[in-house]
Design a protein around this motif. Structure first.
Motif, PDB file in Angstrom:
ATOM      1  N   ILE A 194       8.452 -16.197  -5.577  1.00  0.00           N
ATOM      2  CA  ILE A 194       7.275 -16.235  -4.692  1.00  0.00           C
ATOM      3  C   ILE A 194       7.696 -16.119  -3.227  1.00  0.00           C
ATOM      4  CG2 ILE A 194       5.410 -17.722  -3.854  1.00  0.00           C
ATOM      5  CD1 ILE A 194       5.140 -18.685  -6.781  1.00  0.00           C
ATOM      6  N   GLN A 246      -0.710 -18.883  -9.260  1.00  0.00           N
ATOM      7  CA  GLN A 246       0.471 -18.135  -8.824  1.00  0.00           C
ATOM      8  C   GLN A 246       1.773 -18.849  -9.162  1.00  0.00           C
ATOM      9  OE1 GLN A 246       1.157 -16.146  -5.038  1.00  0.00           O
ATOM     10  NE2 GLN A 246      -1.016 -16.409  -4.637  1.00  0.00           N
ATOM     11  N   CYS A 282      -3.984 -20.139  -6.054  1.00  0.00           N
ATOM     12  CA  CYS A 282      -2.615 -20.463  -5.629  1.00  0.00           C
ATOM     13  C   CYS A 282      -1.873 -21.229  -6.723  1.00  0.00           C
ATOM     14  CB  CYS A 282      -2.638 -21.277  -4.344  1.00  0.00           C
ATOM     15  SG  CYS A 282      -3.292 -20.357  -2.946  1.00  0.00           S
ATOM     16  N   LEU A 313       0.823 -22.045   0.054  1.00  0.00           N
ATOM     17  CA  LEU A 313       0.175 -20.739  -0.097  1.00  0.00           C
ATOM     18  C   LEU A 313      -1.294 -20.828   0.299  1.00  0.00           C
ATOM     19  CD1 LEU A 313       1.674 -19.588  -3.536  1.00  0.00           C
ATOM     20  CD2 LEU A 313       2.328 -18.789  -1.256  1.00  0.00           C
ATOM     21  N   LYS A 321       5.500 -11.964   5.625  1.00  0.00           N
ATOM     22  CA  LYS A 321       5.552 -13.342   6.123  1.00  0.00           C
ATOM     23  C   LYS A 321       6.998 -13.702   6.444  1.00  0.00           C
ATOM     24  CE  LYS A 321       1.312 -13.853   4.375  1.00  0.00           C
ATOM     25  NZ  LYS A 321       0.147 -13.622   5.215  1.00  0.00           N
ATOM     26  N   GLN A 363      -2.423 -20.222   3.826  1.00  0.00           N
ATOM     27  CA  GLN A 363      -2.533 -18.826   4.298  1.00  0.00           C
ATOM     28  C   GLN A 363      -1.942 -18.646   5.691  1.00  0.00           C
ATOM     29  OE1 GLN A 363      -6.807 -18.207   3.645  1.00  0.00           O
ATOM     30  NE2 GLN A 363      -6.228 -16.901   1.934  1.00  0.00           N
ATOM     31  N   LEU A 381       6.433 -13.317  -0.615  1.00  0.00           N
ATOM     32  CA  LEU A 381       5.858 -13.596   0.709  1.00  0.00           C
ATOM     33  C   LEU A 381       6.563 -12.765   1.776  1.00  0.00           C
ATOM     34  CD1 LEU A 381       5.526 -17.500   0.577  1.00  0.00           C
ATOM     35  CD2 LEU A 381       3.645 -15.867   0.751  1.00  0.00           C
TER      36      LEU A 381
END
Lengths: 288, 251
Positions: free
Chosen positions: B182, B127, B124, B155, B191, B158, B186
């Protein structure tokens, strides 16, 4: 008395051993609980609760129960009382702490005189390592075991609720419960430290070693270990000077932890005032 | 027609602080897989809306649901990133350990993060482009880097739903770009992301839907349909006295 003579006395005499076990345990648990107190900005709260156990001790004596129960009850009542005044009025938190704990302390002083308890007010207030009883030692060891167990089991929860209480609450941790759990630990530690440093100065053993450790590391578990180590060193100094030179153990402990703090404050490699000054001077010279 | 599932719904939400009403009868819904901005003037109750939705402050009345369930049953599926100024930046913790905190909610009591959890945290951190900083104390980072660390932590949680309170305040342009990139990723993974935002100029570029509030709900829906002069005027007018005086001059 030299240190060697003192060590042989520890081996020879049971009462010195009791004082040794007690003071080492007190150094460890004050150092560890102190880290959370310091990081949560509760130093004043620590001071308040440690003073406020006094009426609990007196009432336990009047009711003829172990003073441990009364002290813990008084400590928790103080924590709740401070929270209540703070949340239900415009009184700021430091003032609510001051108002509630001084009232408890004053009540404690009167009750102890009234009880004619034979409880020696001086030894509760300022500690007296030379008069540690077997029961004191066991109580301190049991309290120490409880404190260590709670901190080990709930390390994760203590870490996150101290560092980021909003995230902790958002994922469902009972942050208020954790706060009061910590207040209970604080009360237990205070009661356990009564014979060693006394209630007036125990706050120093809570915040000074923890603050010293705070200047040395960027990891919580390292801070906990360092803080416990500084607490133990201070306690041992208190033990030695109170047996060898008949000095007040509480005062020696506090001054030792202060000297450790002062040394680190000036000479710590990262945060030390001295090195920081030298570094910034070098930078200025390099720039000019 | 495809049935759209509702990830987050607010019905009739009213919140007050003492005598003062902060939010009044707010109603809106957020579809799964949307990137949604909550906008409105200072003091409009944006953070209050977020905190009340997450059950962090008490509400007077109203119903909040995540996938049809109350927040209490859904906490593990929601990540919340509060404003940066609520954090003690001197805390003895380094960057990687901060991200590891994101693995805590799913661990449960008594369980320590294991190697796999630390690996996930490291991924993460990569990222958000901060793997090189993992050993730094968090206070040694810039504002934008700090915000990225907290995004990495979210992140690592989860979760299905993300709440982000003012992520772009006081950060550098490249951090802002990384973060919005990001968040969009997502969203593309299905998400649901809800962000409090104050910069109207980028609102349409960043978000699918917008919720415009000023104590009342002014408008909610697709970004273009919310950013109308009428709706914005209604939301911002009382906060900008010079707008009113200009109108008075014109008449």
């Amino acid at each position: 008395m030299s240190i060697m003579e003192f060590i042989s006395e520890i081996i020879d005499y049971g009462f010195v051993q009791k004082a040794l076990f007690t003071s080492v345990m007190v150094g460890i648990i004050c150092g560890i609980v102190g880290c959370f107190i310091v990081l949560r900005g509760l130093a004043l709260m620590g001071d308040a609760i440690s003073h406020a156990v006094l009426p609990g001790v007196a009432i336990s004596f009047l009711l003829d129960i172990n003073f441990f129960y009364g002290a813990v009850a008084a400590g928790i009542l103080t924590a709740l009382g401070i929270g209540y005044v703070n949340q239900n009025s415009r009184i700021k938190s430091d003032s609510s702490i001051g108002i509630v704990f001084t009232a408890f302390l004053a009540l404690g002083v009167l009750l102890i005189r009234y009880a004619h308890s034979g409880v020696n007010l001086d030894s509760i207030l300022f500690g007296s390592l030379t008069s540690v009883q077997t029961s004191d030692m066991w109580m301190t060891l049991i309290v120490g075991a409880i404190v260590l167990l709670v901190v080990v089991l709930f390390y994760k929860e203590l870490l996150i609720s101290t560092f980021d209480p909003t995230m902790a609450a958002a994922y469902g941790l009972p942050t208020k419960l954790i706060h009061y759990m910590l207040m209970i630990l604080l009360t237990l530690v205070t009661v356990a430290s009564m014979q060693t440093v006394g209630v007036v100065l125990v706050v120093a053993l809570l915040i000074t070693p923890a603050s010293t450790a705070y200047l040395l590391t960027n990891r919580l578990w390292v801070m906990l270990i360092l803080s416990a180590a500084f607490g133990v060193i201070s306690s041992l100094a208190g033990l030695y000077f109170s047996f060898a030179y008949d000095l007040d153990s509480g005062a020696v402990i506090v001054l030792t932890s202060f000297l450790l703090f002062a040394f680190i404050f000036f000479f710590s490699p990262k945060q030390g005032v001295l090195w920081r000054a030298i570094r910034s001077k070098r930078k200025r010279n390099a720039a000019s | 027609m495809e049935h759209k599932s509702i990830a987050f719904s607010v019905q009739d939400l009213t919140v007050s602080y003492g005598e003062q009403t902060a939010l009044k009868n707010i109603n809106f819904q957020v579809e799964k897989g949307k990137l949604v901005g909550v906008i409105g003037p200072n003091g409009a109750g944006k953070s209050t809306l977020m905190k009340a939705s997450l059950g962090l402050i008490s509400k007077d009345h109203g119903t909040i649901e995540f996938y049809g369930k109350p927040v209490k049953q859904m906490r593990e599926n929601i990540a919340y990133i509060p404003q940066r100024n609520n954090i003690d930046w001197d805390f003895p913790i380094n960057v990687l350990d901060t991200v590891v905190l994101g693995t805590y909610p799913k661990l449960g009591v008594f369980h320590r993060p294991k190697k796999a959890d630390r690996k996930r945290a490291q991924a993460c951190l990569a990222q958000v482009g901060l793997q090189k900083f993992s050993k730094r104390q968090i206070g040694e980072l810039s504002g934008g880097q700090q915000q990225r660390v907290f995004l990495a932590r979210a992140l690592a949680q989860q979760t299905e739903i993300f709440f982000f309170d003012e992520p772009f305040v006081g950060i550098d342009a490249s951090s802002e770009e990384t973060i919005i990139h990001i968040l969009k990723k997502l969203r593309d993974e299905g998400k649901t992301v809800i962000v409090i935002h104050h910069d109207l100029s980028k609102a349409q570029e960043y978000f699918d839907d917008l919720v415009l509030i000023n104590q009342d709900l002014i408008e909610a829906g697709p970004a273009a349909s919310v950013l109308t002069p009428e709706a914005l005027g209604k939301a911002y007018k009382s906060q900008l006295p010079f707008l009113q005086s200009e109108e008075a001059d014109e008449s």
